[in-house]
Design a protein around this motif. Structure first.
Motif, PDB file in Angstrom:
ATOM      1  N   CYS A   1       0.834  -1.209   0.000  1.00  0.00           N
ATOM      2  CA  CYS A   1       0.000   0.000   0.000  1.00  0.00           C
ATOM      3  C   CYS A   1       0.869   1.260   0.000  1.00  0.00           C
ATOM      4  CB  CYS A   1      -0.917  -0.008   1.225  1.00  0.00           C
ATOM      5  SG  CYS A   1      -2.197   1.264   1.183  1.00  0.00           S
TER       6      CYS A   1
ATOM      7  N   HIS B   1      -3.708  -4.189   6.064  1.00  0.00           N
ATOM      8  CA  HIS B   1      -3.956  -2.787   6.415  1.00  0.00           C
ATOM      9  C   HIS B   1      -3.408  -2.417   7.782  1.00  0.00           C
ATOM     10  CE1 HIS B   1      -7.768  -4.591   8.127  1.00  0.00           C
ATOM     11  NE2 HIS B   1      -7.620  -3.659   9.050  1.00  0.00           N
TER      12      HIS B   1
ATOM     13  N   THR C   1      -4.266   0.886  10.637  1.00  0.00           N
ATOM     14  CA  THR C   1      -5.503   1.596  10.986  1.00  0.00           C
ATOM     15  C   THR C   1      -5.208   2.840  11.819  1.00  0.00           C
ATOM     16  OG1 THR C   1      -6.583  -0.567  11.099  1.00  0.00           O
ATOM     17  CG2 THR C   1      -7.796   1.311  12.009  1.00  0.00           C
TER      18      THR C   1
ATOM     19  N   ALA D   1     -12.563   2.693   5.380  1.00  0.00           N
ATOM     20  CA  ALA D   1     -11.295   2.282   4.758  1.00  0.00           C
ATOM     21  C   ALA D   1     -11.215   2.812   3.341  1.00  0.00           C
ATOM     22  CB  ALA D   1     -11.185   0.754   4.742  1.00  0.00           C
TER      23      ALA D   1
ATOM     24  N   GLY E   1      -2.841  -3.560  -0.556  1.00  0.00           N
ATOM     25  CA  GLY E   1      -3.319  -3.224   0.788  1.00  0.00           C
ATOM     26  C   GLY E   1      -4.109  -1.924   0.793  1.00  0.00           C
TER      27      GLY E   1
ATOM     28  N   TYR F   1      -5.860   1.364   3.692  1.00  0.00           N
ATOM     29  CA  TYR F   1      -5.695   2.031   4.989  1.00  0.00           C
ATOM     30  C   TYR F   1      -7.065   2.125   5.645  1.00  0.00           C
ATOM     31  CZ  TYR F   1      -2.194   4.699   7.714  1.00  0.00           C
ATOM     32  OH  TYR F   1      -1.258   5.104   8.654  1.00  0.00           O
ATOM     33  N   GLU F   2      -7.116   1.829   6.925  1.00  0.00           N
ATOM     34  CA  GLU F   2      -8.392   1.852   7.647  1.00  0.00           C
ATOM     35  C   GLU F   2      -8.374   2.963   8.693  1.00  0.00           C
ATOM     36  OE1 GLU F   2     -10.834  -0.816  10.781  1.00  0.00           O
ATOM     37  OE2 GLU F   2      -9.776  -2.014   9.269  1.00  0.00           O
TER      38      GLU F   2
END
Length: 263
Positions: free
Chosen positions: A20, A164, A166, A211, A231, A233-234
């Protein structure tokens, strides 16, 4: 905490470089005076003895983590557990595994063939949890697995690593609502996961989540490179329980929709 930081730094490096890359930009957009607090990471695997949930949990248990919750995702054929460290500032760890016995015999045989390629020594390295793919794979096999289980295709293509990280919204000063964060991200060109609504959960379940949709990343297959979902991102906002402490668990219905970020 030093060993915790070492492992999470390794996971973050792998996540931002391989799975990611856009996470670094999101991180910069949201960082204030204090470093961002990472609420949790998530890892994926298959429920085979060599690489199952307990194998991925081992490096975390070795540095003080303890199992704290169990979750079932029947439609996706997944089982998951989450782990917490005695230090409340340490990120929680959410590990899921695909229940192969509920999948087709073709998928089972294929996945067993992949996992058989994993060197035994690799599994005993604490950084096994972010070592990437430990088997050869061609794009047709990836497509076949993905057609039956998006999750199986993802793990087959990417191997081991955090799908992910967070951001904890609770510690931000600039934003108090997840919708405000989503608005900022959209304004900066990020797509938000809309499955089940852009905000999953709410005060009634003591947890709100959203997310980004997964980055598209280049993956090497035996027959060439392919661009596939990596991936994401949350963002999580936790609410206080009756005792005043923030809720620390996860909500199955919301987590089920978060999995859709890699679709």
């Amino acid at each position: 905490m030093e060993r915790v930081e070492q492992l999470f730094n390794a996971l973050w490096q792998d996540y931002t470089q391989r799975l990611c890359p856009s996470a670094a930009k999101v991180h910069d957009l949201l960082t204030e005076d204090e470093p961002l607090l990472n609420d949790h990471i998530a890892l994926r695997t298959f429920n085979l003895p060599k690489v199952g949930l307990d194998k991925l949990a081992a490096p975390f248990i070795a540095i003080g983590y303890k199992p704290c919750g169990k979750y079932h995702f029947e439609a996706k054929k997944l089982y998951a557990e989450h782990f917490e460290h005695p230090n409340p500032l340490a990120p929680k760890v959410f590990i899921s595994e695909l229940l192969l016995g509920q999948c087709s015999s073709l998928l089972q045989e294929t996945v067993r063939g992949l996992v058989d390629q994993v060197p035994e020594l690799a599994i005993h390295d604490p950084e096994f949890v972010c070592c990437g793919r430990l088997w050869d794979l061609d794009s047709a096999t990836y497509e076949m697995l993905s057609a039956e289980s998006e999750y199986a295709g993802w793990v087959a293509a990417h191997g081991f690593g955090a799908n992910h990280f967070t951001v904890s919204i609770n510690q931000l000063e600039q934003f108090t609502e997840i919708r405000e964060v989503n608005h900022l991200l959209r304004h900066n060109g990020f797509a938000i996961n809309e499955a089940g609504g852009e905000v999953k959960g709410g005060p009634e379940v003591m947890l709100e989540q959203s997310a980004t949709m997964a980055d598209k990343v280049a993956v090497d297959f035996l027959d060439g490179e392919k661009i596939i979902p990596g991936g994401f991102y949350e963002f999580a906002k936790r609410y206080p329980q009756a005792d005043g402490e923030l809720y620390r668990g996860f909500v199955e219905a919301s987590a089920d929709k978060i999995f859709e970020s890699t679709s």
